[in-house]
Motif scaffolding. Structure first.
Motif, PDB file in Angstrom:
ATOM      1  N   GLY A 369       0.820  -1.206   0.000  1.00 16.94           N
ATOM      2  CA  GLY A 369       0.000   0.000   0.000  1.00 16.94           C
ATOM      3  C   GLY A 369       0.851   1.251   0.000  1.00 16.94           C
ATOM      4  O   GLY A 369       0.576   2.209  -0.738  1.00 16.94           O
ATOM      5  N   GLY A 370       1.918   1.274   0.820  1.00 21.15           N
ATOM      6  CA  GLY A 370       2.802   2.435   0.857  1.00 21.15           C
ATOM      7  C   GLY A 370       3.586   2.614  -0.426  1.00 21.15           C
ATOM      8  O   GLY A 370       3.724   3.730  -0.951  1.00 21.15           O
ATOM      9  N   ILE A 371       4.105   1.515  -0.965  1.00 21.03           N
ATOM     10  CA  ILE A 371       4.899   1.592  -2.195  1.00 21.03           C
ATOM     11  C   ILE A 371       4.053   2.076  -3.360  1.00 21.03           C
ATOM     12  O   ILE A 371       4.445   2.987  -4.118  1.00 21.03           O
ATOM     13  N   LEU A 372       2.886   1.472  -3.544  1.00 23.17           N
ATOM     14  CA  LEU A 372       2.047   1.835  -4.692  1.00 23.17           C
ATOM     15  C   LEU A 372       1.493   3.240  -4.549  1.00 23.17           C
ATOM     16  O   LEU A 372       1.321   3.949  -5.557  1.00 23.17           O
ATOM     17  N   TYR A 373       1.222   3.672  -3.311  1.00 28.43           N
ATOM     18  CA  TYR A 373       0.754   5.039  -3.159  1.00 28.43           C
ATOM     19  C   TYR A 373       1.855   6.034  -3.524  1.00 28.43           C
ATOM     20  O   TYR A 373       1.611   7.013  -4.237  1.00 28.43           O
ATOM     21  N   ASP A 374       3.069   5.789  -3.025  1.00 29.65           N
ATOM     22  CA  ASP A 374       4.163   6.720  -3.312  1.00 29.65           C
ATOM     23  C   ASP A 374       4.500   6.762  -4.802  1.00 29.65           C
ATOM     24  O   ASP A 374       4.943   7.785  -5.318  1.00 29.65           O
ATOM     25  N   SER A 375       4.281   5.643  -5.507  1.00 29.76           N
ATOM     26  CA  SER A 375       4.637   5.611  -6.930  1.00 29.76           C
ATOM     27  C   SER A 375       3.501   6.061  -7.835  1.00 29.76           C
ATOM     28  O   SER A 375       3.745   6.581  -8.932  1.00 29.76           O
ATOM     29  N   THR A 376       2.249   5.874  -7.394  1.00 27.95           N
ATOM     30  CA  THR A 376       1.105   6.215  -8.255  1.00 27.95           C
ATOM     31  C   THR A 376       0.209   7.290  -7.671  1.00 27.95           C
ATOM     32  O   THR A 376      -0.698   7.757  -8.357  1.00 27.95           O
ATOM     33  N   GLN A 377       0.447   7.674  -6.403  1.00 33.80           N
ATOM     34  CA  GLN A 377      -0.419   8.617  -5.689  1.00 33.80           C
ATOM     35  C   GLN A 377      -1.865   8.122  -5.635  1.00 33.80           C
ATOM     36  O   GLN A 377      -2.818   8.898  -5.631  1.00 33.80           O
ATOM     37  N   SER A 378      -2.027   6.802  -5.549  1.00 27.41           N
ATOM     38  CA  SER A 378      -3.358   6.210  -5.518  1.00 27.41           C
ATOM     39  C   SER A 378      -3.291   4.835  -4.854  1.00 27.41           C
ATOM     40  O   SER A 378      -2.276   4.132  -4.950  1.00 27.41           O
ATOM     41  N   TYR A 379      -4.388   4.450  -4.199  1.00 22.54           N
ATOM     42  CA  TYR A 379      -4.510   3.112  -3.625  1.00 22.54           C
ATOM     43  C   TYR A 379      -5.360   2.182  -4.505  1.00 22.54           C
ATOM     44  O   TYR A 379      -5.647   1.045  -4.105  1.00 22.54           O
ATOM     45  N   ASP A 380      -5.736   2.634  -5.693  1.00 18.03           N
ATOM     46  CA  ASP A 380      -6.697   1.877  -6.500  1.00 18.03           C
ATOM     47  C   ASP A 380      -6.228   0.463  -6.801  1.00 18.03           C
ATOM     48  O   ASP A 380      -7.005  -0.501  -6.708  1.00 18.03           O
ATOM     49  N   LEU A 381      -4.947   0.300  -7.165  1.00 21.50           N
ATOM     50  CA  LEU A 381      -4.462  -1.028  -7.540  1.00 21.50           C
ATOM     51  C   LEU A 381      -4.524  -1.992  -6.356  1.00 21.50           C
ATOM     52  O   LEU A 381      -4.841  -3.179  -6.527  1.00 21.50           O
ATOM     53  N   VAL A 382      -4.259  -1.485  -5.159  1.00 23.18           N
ATOM     54  CA  VAL A 382      -4.303  -2.360  -3.983  1.00 23.18           C
ATOM     55  C   VAL A 382      -5.735  -2.820  -3.705  1.00 23.18           C
ATOM     56  O   VAL A 382      -5.958  -3.962  -3.285  1.00 23.18           O
ATOM     57  N   TRP A 383      -6.706  -1.950  -3.942  1.00 27.02           N
ATOM     58  CA  TRP A 383      -8.103  -2.358  -3.765  1.00 27.02           C
ATOM     59  C   TRP A 383      -8.448  -3.506  -4.721  1.00 27.02           C
ATOM     60  O   TRP A 383      -9.120  -4.473  -4.318  1.00 27.02           O
ATOM     61  N   TRP A 384      -8.001  -3.417  -5.956  1.00 27.70           N
ATOM     62  CA  TRP A 384      -8.297  -4.478  -6.926  1.00 27.70           C
ATOM     63  C   TRP A 384      -7.585  -5.777  -6.565  1.00 27.70           C
ATOM     64  O   TRP A 384      -8.146  -6.871  -6.715  1.00 27.70           O
ATOM     65  N   ILE A 385      -6.370  -5.686  -6.070  1.00 30.51           N
ATOM     66  CA  ILE A 385      -5.673  -6.882  -5.600  1.00 30.51           C
ATOM     67  C   ILE A 385      -6.445  -7.515  -4.442  1.00 30.51           C
ATOM     68  O   ILE A 385      -6.582  -8.746  -4.355  1.00 30.51           O
ATOM     69  N   SER A 386      -6.994  -6.689  -3.573  1.00 27.03           N
ATOM     70  CA  SER A 386      -7.771  -7.189  -2.436  1.00 27.03           C
ATOM     71  C   SER A 386      -9.014  -7.953  -2.892  1.00 27.03           C
ATOM     72  O   SER A 386      -9.379  -8.979  -2.306  1.00 27.03           O
ATOM     73  N   ILE A 387      -9.656  -7.447  -3.924  1.00 24.38           N
ATOM     74  CA  ILE A 387     -10.841  -8.133  -4.456  1.00 24.38           C
ATOM     75  C   ILE A 387     -10.461  -9.510  -4.996  1.00 24.38           C
ATOM     76  O   ILE A 387     -11.120 -10.521  -4.704  1.00 24.38           O
ATOM     77  N   PHE A 388      -9.402  -9.574  -5.782  1.00 21.09           N
ATOM     78  CA  PHE A 388      -8.950 -10.848  -6.349  1.00 21.09           C
ATOM     79  C   PHE A 388      -8.595 -11.844  -5.245  1.00 21.09           C
ATOM     80  O   PHE A 388      -8.971 -13.015  -5.297  1.00 21.09           O
ATOM     81  N   LEU A 389      -7.882 -11.382  -4.240  1.00 19.98           N
ATOM     82  CA  LEU A 389      -7.464 -12.277  -3.171  1.00 19.98           C
ATOM     83  C   LEU A 389      -8.660 -12.812  -2.377  1.00 19.98           C
ATOM     84  O   LEU A 389      -8.648 -13.956  -1.914  1.00 19.98           O
ATOM     85  N   GLY A 390      -9.700 -11.997  -2.202  1.00 21.67           N
ATOM     86  CA  GLY A 390     -10.887 -12.470  -1.512  1.00 21.67           C
ATOM     87  C   GLY A 390     -11.547 -13.631  -2.230  1.00 21.67           C
ATOM     88  O   GLY A 390     -11.970 -14.610  -1.600  1.00 21.67           O
TER      89      GLY A 390
END
Length: 412
Positions: A369-390
């Motif tokens: 979450g920290g890495i992707l936010y700092d690189s993309t200024q967004s948490y969107d990709l982590v939310w999608w990863i969370s959906i897949f993992l569920g």
């Protein structure tokens, strides 16, 4: 010769053991869950990117999981009281170290390494094992659900307290006060000492009483369902850690007041009191593996709906309530499956290894979450990863063979 805590007989009523375990979990989880409130203010004041403190909390989660099997083994062998008291001191010391030295290294060592070690001895692996050995099999799932709900009660009570302390005193003093609250674990630990094996009359499904810890671990390593539990609990850790640490910052990023993120997490804790209790009660009547599949699938659906809703205070609070119902409801079911399949004797050890997978997921969820936010200024990709993992977790729980391995030999 010194008397081992393991050999001290436990004559305390079950309600005393359960209440003491609930106090420990309430404090340990509530204070740990409040750390998300401090990510943005600490990072802003010290000119850190969010990745720095996120990595500290990722270390915390990883060390928590890595040390959990060993904390469980020590508690299973020698009793839980001393493990709980010493771990509370380590936990508080880690918080204080992070306050007294403001460098990234101190952050990684204090809130990271030492708090992680402290959590391993004050949370589910140790406490649930004591409770699981203290009640009959037909009541175990409900008792584990009540204990898990107490962790959420801590989240509901302590996150708003942490937010208030942060606003009134600043992050340093707020963390010191929370560290002081951890000392209340020590008197509660006294009432959990001496409960190191299943009482007479509680012999039930699982490995024979004569089996050693090594035999039990070998049996578990050959059990496909045990590995599926490990895989599924990874997902639980990813979800919980990412949301706990990054959600307050996510709310601010969406233009909402800082209090919205705090109250959403508090609502998660409140709703999870009911969710954990319900999961424990349902786990006594229905097959736990199917309930787990349903919980993980419902999480994915809730996240999917949330990311498409407009970012408002109402939408955040609704999401918090729904996720709260599904939050720690996996714990009484997962720990209950471990006891159901292998018996309660070495439940702390076996659940400790399952919990390690949970914390590997937590490490990845927080840090990613920290890495992707700092690189993309967004948490969107982590939310999608969370959906897949569920969805993945829902699938892997379905085929678990949940029948007891063998019957206990007659108690001697």
């Amino acid at each position: 010769m010194a008397i081992s805590e393991k050999n001290i007989p436990s004559s305390r009523p079950i309600w005393v053991v359960l209440l003491s375990g609930c106090v420990v979990l309430c404090l340990a989880f509530g204070i740990r869950s409040s750390y998300g409130l401090f990510v943005k203010p600490i990072s802003d004041e010290l000119n850190w990117g969010r990745e720095v403190l996120a990595f500290s909390l990722a270390i915390q989660n990883l060390l928590w999981g890595a040390a959990q099997p060993f904390a469980g083994m020590i508690a299973d062998r020698y009793g839980a009281g001393r493990v709980l008291a010493l771990s509370a001191l380590i936990y508080a010391g880690g918080i204080i170290l992070g306050v007294m030295d403001y460098s990234p290294i101190a952050s990684h060592m204090g809130p990271g390494f030492f708090v992680g070690i402290g959590l391993s001895g004050t949370t589910f692996g140790v406490v649930l094992a004591v409770i699981g050995r203290s009640v009959a099999e037909e009541k175990r799932s409900l008792a584990l659900g009540i204990a898990t709900a107490s962790a959420s009660l801590g989240q509901f009570l302590i996150i708003p307290l942490g937010s208030s302390l942060l606003q009134s005193f600043g992050w340093q003093d707020a963390l010191l006060i929370l560290a002081g609250l951890l000392m209340l674990i020590i008197p509660a630990a006294y009432f959990l000492r001496g409960v190191s094996s299943a009482p007479q009359g509680l012999a039930d499904s699982g490995l024979k009483n004569s089996d050693s810890m090594v035999d039990t671990l070998k049996e578990a390593a050959r059990h496909r369902g045990y590995w599926l539990l490990i895989a599924g609990f990874f997902v639980c850790g990813f979800h919980l850690a990412f949301i706990t640490v990054h959600f307050p910052s996510y709310a601010i990023d969406k233009g909402l007041a800082p209090e919205v993120g705090a109250w959403t997490l508090a609502l998660v804790g409140l709703a999870n009191i009911f969710g954990s209790y319900a999961a424990g009660a349902l786990g006594g009547a229905y097959r736990k593996k199917y309930l787990l599949s349903g919980i993980y699938l419902a999480r994915s659906a809730a996240i999917l709906a949330f990311i498409f809703m407009p970012a408002t205070t109402v939408s955040f609070l609704i999401f918090g309530f729904v996720m709260g119902l599904l939050w720690l409801s996996t714990v009484p079911l997962t720990s209950g499956l471990v006891a159901q399949i292998f018996g309660p004797k070495y439940m702390g050890t076996l659940f400790g290894f399952v919990f390690f997978s949970h914390q590997v997921g937590s490490f990845i969820g927080v840090w990613l979450g920290g890495i992707l936010y700092d690189s993309t200024q967004s948490y969107d990709l982590v939310w999608w990863i969370s959906i897949f993992l569920g969805v993945f977790a829902a699938v892997v729980h379905w085929p678990i063979a949940d029948q007891p391995l063998r019957r206990f030999s007659q108690a001697t």
